[in-house]
Design a protein around this motif. Structure first.
Motif, mmCIF file in Angstrom:
data_model
loop_
_atom_site.group_PDB
_atom_site.id
_atom_site.type_symbol
_atom_site.label_atom_id
_atom_site.label_comp_id
_atom_site.label_asym_id
_atom_site.label_seq_id
_atom_site.Cartn_x
_atom_site.Cartn_y
_atom_site.Cartn_z
ATOM 1 N N MET A 1 21.851 -1.955 -62.030
ATOM 2 C CA MET A 1 21.266 -3.247 -62.352
ATOM 3 C C MET A 1 19.847 -3.144 -62.859
ATOM 4 S SD MET A 1 22.262 -6.127 -62.588
ATOM 5 C CE MET A 1 21.180 -6.782 -63.809
ATOM 6 N N ASN B 1 30.029 -19.204 -65.467
ATOM 7 C CA ASN B 1 29.602 -18.219 -64.479
ATOM 8 C C ASN B 1 28.433 -17.398 -65.003
ATOM 9 O OD1 ASN B 1 30.088 -16.445 -61.995
ATOM 10 N ND2 ASN B 1 30.135 -14.937 -63.646
ATOM 11 N N GLU B 2 27.316 -17.440 -64.294
ATOM 12 C CA GLU B 2 26.165 -16.582 -64.563
ATOM 13 C C GLU B 2 25.758 -16.509 -66.036
ATOM 14 O OE1 GLU B 2 26.281 -12.644 -62.967
ATOM 15 O OE2 GLU B 2 26.455 -13.321 -60.909
ATOM 16 N N PHE C 1 34.453 -3.238 -55.633
ATOM 17 C CA PHE C 1 33.901 -4.289 -54.772
ATOM 18 C C PHE C 1 34.973 -4.871 -53.846
ATOM 19 C CE2 PHE C 1 30.478 -4.464 -57.922
ATOM 20 C CZ PHE C 1 29.391 -5.017 -57.263
HETATM 21 C C1 PNW Z 1 28.534 -10.756 -61.186
HETATM 22 N N1 PNW Z 1 22.314 -9.343 -60.786
HETATM 23 O O1 PNW Z 1 27.659 -10.104 -62.089
HETATM 24 C C2 PNW Z 1 29.742 -11.278 -61.944
HETATM 25 O O2 PNW Z 1 29.904 -12.669 -61.818
HETATM 26 C C3 PNW Z 1 31.014 -10.579 -61.609
HETATM 27 O O3 PNW Z 1 31.955 -10.751 -62.653
HETATM 28 C C4 PNW Z 1 30.742 -9.128 -61.316
HETATM 29 O O4 PNW Z 1 31.899 -8.364 -61.191
HETATM 30 C C5 PNW Z 1 29.925 -9.076 -60.037
HETATM 31 O O5 PNW Z 1 28.781 -9.894 -60.121
HETATM 32 C C6 PNW Z 1 29.499 -7.670 -59.624
HETATM 33 O O6 PNW Z 1 28.733 -7.074 -60.626
HETATM 34 C C7 PNW Z 1 26.327 -9.862 -61.718
HETATM 35 O O7 PNW Z 1 21.491 -9.081 -61.656
HETATM 36 C C8 PNW Z 1 25.429 -9.486 -62.685
HETATM 37 O O8 PNW Z 1 21.904 -9.506 -59.606
HETATM 38 C C9 PNW Z 1 24.083 -9.323 -62.396
HETATM 39 C C10 PNW Z 1 23.633 -9.498 -61.097
HETATM 40 C C11 PNW Z 1 24.524 -9.855 -60.117
HETATM 41 C C12 PNW Z 1 25.866 -10.029 -60.432
#
Ligand code: PNW
Length: 496
Positions: free
Chosen positions: A319, A171-172, A452
């Protein structure tokens, strides 16, 4: 029934999957129960100042003990599929070596209960909670971690392969590299900046080895990866803004998608001698990384507006800082920064709400990657502080999270319209959308301050309360079922 749910139900293509998503570390708690090993996140979260208000993940949603209740809430919601992650350290406490039967048992029970309730399981192998011994050996800076993930995939395939409908390997990886290794905002808390680049290749190699292991085990389920995608938007017509946006695009999007979907790292990265040691890997590695996938998972939350120069510090919290602190805000001499979108509503994190950029994201994917597999949007959602109010008629507590509801409705509608005939991304085979998240949970460095969930969680009593967004999704799903049933009976009536 709300007009919004009815209208959206009419848009849903046949077979479109609607689901909800979570991850193990964010909901389970029970960090030392039944032989679970420690993870890098256990240690990082205990560092003073690492998490907002030093919130602890030790209990979180207590899902490890409340799993049946949570599946019941999913059943009542009526979703098609549940995306969860396997806690590697619960199943293989050391990250290598012996398997913990109690860990396997928890996910066995979860998967069986999902199937008994008609919910299709989507399992993520790695959602950031690296077993501690691997982090102590360098984590994703160490190539060996990729082989360990491949081995974990073999274990998971043997245990659950008969029942998991879809697998997400990693994941990511972009967030792990940026927040975990470059900026020190996530575990393991390293601030290596550009020296974090080996973590890109090692995570992607881990993905490739996991795909190889799942294929070798002949799992019947579909296999994919999940990358986050944020369209990069130059702040003005100034060419330096476009160059800056292009750099961000490489760093956050292409670096992680090109190797998987094109079999090579972006040229600009390979050409720079500074990066050459990390990004001119063997052809064997690239073949593993670019093996054909059954689907591609895309997490979309927002676009990113990029401006050249150090900026004036007026970046939104959350972010923007997470992705660009050293490159933005008050850092003197920074080459570019993340700028807010003018006149744009933001979430609790300060993330801009721009559903139309989900259409842009899908169109860019189609344009860049001619052999794009079917896509699932594996996450989308919004954090807002919720306020419970007493329903004047019924006297019960209601949580009117209209902004979250609208976020979800607008994004799902945008994605479907963009991929319908005549849409901006009509060549994309969009298969589904997973809401982040089923319930409020431990939002990494945001602690419990960025909810969320469709379900509100009271972290003192562990009481789950459906929000308006939960009831809205429930309406949407039942409107879809009714529409399908009446279409079927109309077909029947039309038979000679
Ligand atoms: C995701 N961005 O993180 C993760 O997969 C989740 O575990 C997390 O809880 C969720 O999104 C909400 O934060 C992200 O840069 C990290 O756009 C960065 C970004 C988006 C989502």
């Amino acid at each position: 029934m709300s007009a919004s749910a009815r209208d959206l139900a009419a848009l849903l293509p046949a077979g479109f999957t609607l689901g909800v998503a979570t991850s193990a570390f964010q909901i389970e708690g029970a960090l030392t129960a039944d032989g679970r090993g420690p993870t890098g996140w256990d240690i990082f979260a205990a560092r003073p100042g690492a998490i907002v208000d030093d919130h602890s993940p030790a209990v979180s949603c207590d899902h490890y003990y409340r799993m049946p209740e949570d599946v019941e809430l999913m059943k009542k919601l009526g979703i098609d599929s549940y995306r969860f992650s396997l806690s590697w350290a619960r199943i293989q406490p050391g990250g290598s070596g012996p398997v913990n039967p109690a860990g396997l048992d928890f996910y066995d029970r979860l998967i069986d209960l999902l199937l008994a309730n008609g919910i299709s399981p989507m399992a993520t192998l790695y959602h950031w909670d690296t077993p501690l011994p691997l982090d102590e050996a360098g984590g994703w800076m160490n190539r060996d971690t990729a082989y360990r993930l491949g081995e974990f995939a073999t274990i998971a395939a043997a245990a659950f392969g008969d029942r998991v409908a879809r697998w997400v390997t990693v994941n990511e990886p972009a967030t792990v590299t940026t927040n975990g290794y470059a900026l020190g905002l996530h575990a393991p808390g390293e601030s290596l900046m550009l020296k974090a680049l080996p973590t890109v290749h090692h995570q992607l190699l881990g993905h490739g080895l996991a795909v190889q292991a799942l294929r070798a085990a002949k799992v019947p389920g579909e296999i994919g990866i999940t990358n986050v995608y944020s369209p990069m938007v130059p702040a003005s017509a100034n060419p330096l803004d476009a160059v800056s946006a292009g750099l961000m695009d490489v760093a956050q999007n292409r670096l992680f998608a090109d190797p998987v979907l094109l079999g090579k790292y972006p040229d600009v990265i390979r050409a720079a001698t500074f990066f050459s040691s990390s990004f001119n890997p063997s052809s064997e590695d690239m073949e593993l990384i670019s093996q054909p996938l059954d689907f591609y998972g895309l997490n979309y939350y927002m676009p990113t507006r990029v401006a050249s120069g150090p900026g004036d510090g007026a970046v939104p919290p959350g972010m923007a800082e997470a992705m660009g602190d050293d490159l933005s805000g008050t850092a003197p001499g920074a080459p570019f920064h993340i700028a807010p979108f003018p006149d744009t509503e933001i979430t609790g994190y300060g993330w801009p709400i721009k559903p139309e950029y989900l259409s842009v994201a899908l169109a860019e994917m189609a344009e860049r990657y001619p052999d794009l597999p079917p896509i699932y949007i594996t996450e989308g959602g919004a954090s807002f502080e919720d306020v419970a109010v007493k329903d004047p008629d019924m006297g019960r507590l209601i949580i009117p999270d209209e902004r979250r509801l609208r976020y979800l409705s607008d994004h799902i509608a945008t994605a479907i319209k963009a991929t319908a005939p005549g849409g901006a991304a009509e060549s994309v085979d969009l298969r589904g959308y997973f809401v982040w998240s089923l319930m409020d949970n431990f939002e990494w460095s945001g602690g419990y301050k960025q909810p969320f969930g469709l379900l509100h969680v009271d972290f003192d009593t562990q009481i789950r309360t459906p929000k308006a967004s939960y009831y809205w999704l429930q309406e949407l799903l039942s409107a879809r079922t009714k529409a399908a049933a009446s279409a079927a009976s109309a077909d029947k009536a039309a038979e000679p």
